[in-house]
Design an enzyme around this catalytic site. Sequence first.
Site, mmCIF file in Angstrom:
data_model
loop_
_atom_site.group_PDB
_atom_site.id
_atom_site.type_symbol
_atom_site.label_atom_id
_atom_site.label_comp_id
_atom_site.label_asym_id
_atom_site.label_seq_id
_atom_site.Cartn_x
_atom_site.Cartn_y
_atom_site.Cartn_z
ATOM 1 C CD1 TRP A 149 -18.376 -19.650 -8.787
ATOM 2 C CD2 TRP A 149 -18.119 -17.580 -7.967
ATOM 3 N NE1 TRP A 149 -17.614 -19.750 -7.642
ATOM 4 C CE2 TRP A 149 -17.442 -18.495 -7.122
ATOM 5 C CE3 TRP A 149 -18.093 -16.215 -7.660
ATOM 6 C CZ2 TRP A 149 -16.754 -18.081 -5.989
ATOM 7 C CZ3 TRP A 149 -17.398 -15.806 -6.544
ATOM 8 C CH2 TRP A 149 -16.738 -16.724 -5.717
ATOM 9 C CG ASP B 56 -15.994 -11.805 -10.656
ATOM 10 O OD1 ASP B 56 -14.810 -11.602 -10.350
ATOM 11 O OD2 ASP B 56 -16.661 -12.752 -10.189
ATOM 12 C CE LYS C 95 -9.756 -19.386 -9.177
ATOM 13 N NZ LYS C 95 -10.583 -18.890 -8.068
#
Length: 397
Positions: A130, A212, A247
């Site tokens: 990312w 993560d 999310k």
Amino acid sequence: MFEKLDIIPQDPILSLMMEFQGDNNPNKVDLGVGVYKTPTGETPILASIKTAEEYRWRNEATKSYIGGPGNADFNQLMRELALGKDHKVLAQGRVASIQAPGGCGSLRLGAELINRIKPGNKIWMSNPTWANHVPLFGEAGLEIAEYPYYDRESCSVRFDEMYKTLEQEAKAGDVVLLHACCHNPCGADLNAEQWQTMAELCKSKGLVPFLDMAYQGFGSGLVEDTIGVRTMADTVDEMFVAISCSKNFGLYRERIGLLMAITQDSNAAQAVSSQLINIARGIWSMPPAHGAALVATILGSDELTKQWEAEVKEMRDRINGLRSQAVAKLNAACNGVDFSFIEKEFGMFSFLGISPEQVAKLKADYGIYMVSSSRINVAGLNDSNLDYFADSVAKVL
């Protein structure tokens, strides 16, 4: 003071979002920004969140600070969600945790602690990773190195090369950043055997895993997606886990996250906790209350937890269903090109596997927006745009 400042180019994903908003093409499709979307293109507030908000509105008695570590119930319940209620590290008091502003805040807080312990410590990141991982850790002062991860030709994890690189080049004390599930940007995850192999490598070489976990529940299931976290916690003495509630709780703008540090014993956990609170005090002082209270309300209620779990399953099933539909449409439209790898990946993201020039043509000619790497947000697809998307891809190949 300001006259010598240069204008910094806008973040590619944010600029893509603004371009999309200004596009008048009635058929435009947004596959760029990483948020979950319903079949009608909305990013909803979960029903379980609405119920928790109503409860909070009726029962909140103060707007005073919640303290440096954050909401205590949130901290406990999130630790248990990630590790399981009966994990040995919880029973042994080896976990320090602190509420942070989103997954980004959790990652940066961990980076600051690592740099406080050993300035300029090396952190290994997957290639690709990312994009925001680089400034979050690099601007905290850490040295960034890469390990191979995704093979764009075979559309699979380069696990042997990943393992070999870390085995031969990583040194004791180095940190290894790993995506716990639903890898962003490629969607290709480690399997159970590979997680165990990586855990044993970290233990034998004295590497510190930093996981993560931003998409728990969006891959195979809320428990299944913690296999990396729990395997590492079973095996190594020290590790970090950064968790985001953006999310799976749909709390994007509330900025709610958690950083956990697992230590070798309870004394070290207390020391780490004090350090994290001290670092946070110098950055954001006190964490926001609202989102953490909602998560604690949901996870503290059997009824709301069941409702939330059903909503997460609905989002996961929709994403996985879209993967299957996208493969069928793309394979039918693009003669001789096999997109079946998309169906084997997890979470919201996959690489489409086309060139930056083809990505640019999709945007310019057809109003289909994705980042230049061809990463798509699968959740941006729906019944009304799938055919148009597949036909447009076929035209630029």
